[in-house]
Scaffold this motif. Sequence first.
Motif, PDB file in Angstrom:
ATOM      1  N   ARG A 112       8.648  -0.335  22.872  1.00  0.00           N
ATOM      2  CA  ARG A 112       8.680   0.649  23.953  1.00  0.00           C
ATOM      3  C   ARG A 112       7.273   1.109  24.330  1.00  0.00           C
ATOM      4  N   ILE A 113       6.459   1.322  23.317  1.00  0.00           N
ATOM      5  CA  ILE A 113       5.078   1.739  23.594  1.00  0.00           C
ATOM      6  C   ILE A 113       4.309   0.608  24.281  1.00  0.00           C
ATOM      7  N   GLN A 114       4.546  -0.626  23.839  1.00  0.00           N
ATOM      8  CA  GLN A 114       3.869  -1.768  24.465  1.00  0.00           C
ATOM      9  C   GLN A 114       4.219  -1.887  25.943  1.00  0.00           C
ATOM     10  N   LYS A 115       5.448  -1.529  26.302  1.00  0.00           N
ATOM     11  CA  LYS A 115       5.894  -1.653  27.688  1.00  0.00           C
ATOM     12  C   LYS A 115       5.468  -0.469  28.563  1.00  0.00           C
ATOM     13  N   ASN A 116       5.012   0.606  27.954  1.00  0.00           N
ATOM     14  CA  ASN A 116       4.619   1.798  28.701  1.00  0.00           C
ATOM     15  C   ASN A 116       3.222   1.589  29.282  1.00  0.00           C
ATOM     16  N   PRO A 117       3.065   1.574  30.603  1.00  0.00           N
ATOM     17  CA  PRO A 117       1.752   1.287  31.211  1.00  0.00           C
ATOM     18  C   PRO A 117       0.699   2.355  30.910  1.00  0.00           C
ATOM     19  N   ALA A 118       1.125   3.518  30.437  1.00  0.00           N
ATOM     20  CA  ALA A 118       0.173   4.593  30.150  1.00  0.00           C
ATOM     21  C   ALA A 118      -0.284   4.585  28.701  1.00  0.00           C
ATOM     22  N   LEU A 119       0.304   3.669  27.879  1.00  0.00           N
ATOM     23  CA  LEU A 119       0.028   3.677  26.442  1.00  0.00           C
ATOM     24  C   LEU A 119      -0.458   2.319  25.955  1.00  0.00           C
ATOM     25  N   VAL A 120      -1.062   2.324  24.774  1.00  0.00           N
ATOM     26  CA  VAL A 120      -1.545   1.100  24.124  1.00  0.00           C
ATOM     27  C   VAL A 120      -1.059   1.114  22.680  1.00  0.00           C
ATOM     28  N   LEU A 121      -0.608  -0.030  22.186  1.00  0.00           N
ATOM     29  CA  LEU A 121      -0.246  -0.177  20.781  1.00  0.00           C
ATOM     30  C   LEU A 121      -1.331  -0.974  20.075  1.00  0.00           C
ATOM     31  N   GLU A 122      -1.970  -0.367  19.090  1.00  0.00           N
ATOM     32  CA  GLU A 122      -2.939  -1.064  18.244  1.00  0.00           C
ATOM     33  C   GLU A 122      -2.208  -1.444  16.966  1.00  0.00           C
ATOM     34  N   GLU A 123      -1.813  -2.716  16.862  1.00  0.00           N
ATOM     35  CA  GLU A 123      -0.976  -3.161  15.748  1.00  0.00           C
ATOM     36  C   GLU A 123      -1.729  -4.166  14.889  1.00  0.00           C
ATOM     37  N   SER A 124      -1.602  -3.997  13.573  1.00  0.00           N
ATOM     38  CA  SER A 124      -2.207  -4.925  12.631  1.00  0.00           C
ATOM     39  C   SER A 124      -1.111  -5.429  11.717  1.00  0.00           C
ATOM     40  N   PHE A 125      -0.943  -6.745  11.648  1.00  0.00           N
ATOM     41  CA  PHE A 125       0.137  -7.298  10.831  1.00  0.00           C
ATOM     42  C   PHE A 125      -0.340  -7.538   9.409  1.00  0.00           C
ATOM     43  N   GLY A 126       0.568  -7.298   8.450  1.00  0.00           N
ATOM     44  CA  GLY A 126       0.238  -7.530   7.053  1.00  0.00           C
ATOM     45  C   GLY A 126      -0.720  -6.502   6.502  1.00  0.00           C
ATOM     46  N   ALA A 127      -0.871  -5.387   7.239  1.00  0.00           N
ATOM     47  CA  ALA A 127      -1.828  -4.370   6.820  1.00  0.00           C
ATOM     48  C   ALA A 127      -1.395  -3.698   5.528  1.00  0.00           C
ATOM     49  N   VAL A 128      -0.108  -3.456   5.396  1.00  0.00           N
ATOM     50  CA  VAL A 128       0.408  -2.738   4.241  1.00  0.00           C
ATOM     51  C   VAL A 128       1.657  -3.456   3.752  1.00  0.00           C
ATOM     52  N   ASP A 129       1.847  -3.427   2.449  1.00  0.00           N
ATOM     53  CA  ASP A 129       3.008  -4.065   1.844  1.00  0.00           C
ATOM     54  C   ASP A 129       3.885  -2.995   1.206  1.00  0.00           C
ATOM     55  N   MET A 130       5.172  -3.272   1.122  1.00  0.00           N
ATOM     56  CA  MET A 130       6.095  -2.396   0.407  1.00  0.00           C
ATOM     57  C   MET A 130       6.348  -2.990  -0.971  1.00  0.00           C
ATOM     58  N   ASP A 131       6.408  -2.108  -1.971  1.00  0.00           N
ATOM     59  CA  ASP A 131       6.645  -2.583  -3.317  1.00  0.00           C
ATOM     60  C   ASP A 131       7.428  -1.545  -4.108  1.00  0.00           C
TER      61      ASP A 131
ATOM     62  N   CYS B 289       6.785  -4.766  -8.292  1.00  0.00           N
ATOM     63  CA  CYS B 289       7.655  -5.714  -7.608  1.00  0.00           C
ATOM     64  C   CYS B 289       7.362  -5.653  -6.121  1.00  0.00           C
ATOM     65  N   MET B 290       6.759  -6.700  -5.600  1.00  0.00           N
ATOM     66  CA  MET B 290       6.462  -6.738  -4.176  1.00  0.00           C
ATOM     67  C   MET B 290       7.746  -6.999  -3.392  1.00  0.00           C
ATOM     68  N   LEU B 291       7.806  -6.413  -2.201  1.00  0.00           N
ATOM     69  CA  LEU B 291       9.005  -6.528  -1.379  1.00  0.00           C
ATOM     70  C   LEU B 291       8.752  -7.178  -0.027  1.00  0.00           C
ATOM     71  N   THR B 292       7.898  -6.563   0.789  1.00  0.00           N
ATOM     72  CA  THR B 292       7.669  -7.090   2.139  1.00  0.00           C
ATOM     73  C   THR B 292       6.238  -6.838   2.583  1.00  0.00           C
ATOM     74  N   ARG B 293       5.811  -7.656   3.512  1.00  0.00           N
ATOM     75  CA  ARG B 293       4.656  -7.318   4.334  1.00  0.00           C
ATOM     76  C   ARG B 293       5.194  -6.542   5.535  1.00  0.00           C
ATOM     77  N   ARG B 294       4.356  -5.724   6.137  1.00  0.00           N
ATOM     78  CA  ARG B 294       4.799  -5.013   7.328  1.00  0.00           C
ATOM     79  C   ARG B 294       3.628  -4.880   8.290  1.00  0.00           C
ATOM     80  N   SER B 295       3.937  -4.768   9.547  1.00  0.00           N
ATOM     81  CA  SER B 295       2.887  -4.451  10.505  1.00  0.00           C
ATOM     82  C   SER B 295       2.636  -2.949  10.450  1.00  0.00           C
ATOM     83  N   GLN B 296       1.525  -2.528  11.002  1.00  0.00           N
ATOM     84  CA  GLN B 296       1.233  -1.099  11.086  1.00  0.00           C
ATOM     85  C   GLN B 296       0.593  -0.832  12.431  1.00  0.00           C
TER      86      GLN B 296
END
Length: 514
Positions: free
Chosen positions: A254-273, A475-482
């Motif tokens: 939704r933020i990516q589609k909003n012309p007034a907003l920008v999404l700064e996304e980094s993949f694999g930045a944080v992992d869940m464990d 115990c590692m679980l997932t990578r996630r974007s942030q």
Amino acid sequence: MTDTGRYGPLMLRRGFVAGSAAGLAAMALPRSGRAQGAAVLKFGLSAYPPNMDPFSHSGTAADTVKLQVFRGLLGLDHDGNVVGEVAGKWDQSRQTDFVFHIRPNATFQNGEPVTAADVQWSIEQITKPGSTAYLLSDLKVISKIEAVDAKTVRIVLHEPTPSFSRLLATPYVPVLSAKAGLASPVGAGPYRIARLERGVSVDFEAFEGYYKEGYPKTKKLQMIVYADENLRVTALETGDLDIIEYVPWQDMARIQKNPALVLEESFGAVDMDIVFNVKQPPFGDARVRQAVAYAIKREDIVKAAFFGRGKPLYGLPLNENSIFANAKTEDLWRYDPNKAKSLLKQAGVVGHKVTLLATSTYAMHQDTAEVVQQYLIAAGLQVALQLPDWGARVALGNKGQYQFAINGVAPVISDPDGLTTMIGSGPASYQRSFGYSNKKLDAVLARGRHEVDLAKRKLDYEAVAALVKEDVPLCMLTRRSQGYGLKKTVKGFHALPGSDNGYSGYVLEDAFLS
């Protein structure tokens, strides 16, 4: 970080303000006519800092706040490269010998010049006996630190350590005023605290004595806590906030589609464990920890908690593009419910009641916990959830007052040596399993830390993975974007890549409203 009381509410309400903001009139520095925006840049925090201990790790929100006030010898730029901060330049004459040249204009927020003696004292507070600093174990590699002159400090290491400069570039090795001490620590960052309302907001104003000419770009910065992620997004969309951290995964598109907003996304930045308290049964038994690792279908966490913006993680939490990542380090615990049930039966804990600690502050922690709960119930454990707010969750983790817990983690540095703070022996921290220690694993981690031959170093971390597979220190679980969300009118801010994403507070000094 282990001691939330040492720099807890009293220090945050009184001592820290005294060191960073009180007496502004008396200590006012001459205005330099810097090119700063007149507007207030408003940043939406996901949580109020559990403490302001300059040497601790208490989450991304706390790092973001502390980085405005404290800076170390080195830091990171927009691309995650190590750059000078208090030290304008540095030399490495040998693999174990570093010389740092402090900027001539580097000044603490109480008006005192930053000296080599301050650097020496600051690092000695981290490494001294009884220290609870997050990087205590990592900085024990230092054999000697000396003030060559007022603006030059020399650090000598026991052994070559390829990751040493990156360790100094984390927020956990700040240079503090020795004269001010630790009761009311004073830093040399771009902003000073003008006002704070505990649990609600922190107001900053530009520190006119900051060593980078023309920075920070915005004169006033306000960080406001929006613990409710939906309200945080709404505040960005309505213009009440200019930047927010922890964009909920369900709202990223939704933020990516909003012309007034920008999404700064980094993949694999944080992992869940999952971390374990090995001092409390049944998680002192490696078979039970193995059962947890095999019992969970990680794809369901990616769907439930991250709306597909993530990947299952079956092994070591190395950066995805790491040259050390291969099948031997990444393929440790595939989903195998029958093996999980068998291990629980061998350990004699089928039907045991256990409590899983997570937090209600972050939906992805709670969603992850709920998926884990269901799979472990299916495997044979009776699992209850404990969901305090973030500050309480950190405190419980640091004190070991839990059985096992959901955690969001990134290696402290984008180097495999960052694994040491996660699975090696060291001071208690909510980021690692409580009470866990394995001398054989420590020895292999140390070998990898100091190895300079790349081929040999790769073998070291494959050996680490083999030990982790059997002993399951976490115990590692997932990578996630942030993601960070920001108005298009915000210029200069870019989220740092990969595992450095949590240190994006470094570049808030570049941000301004156009």
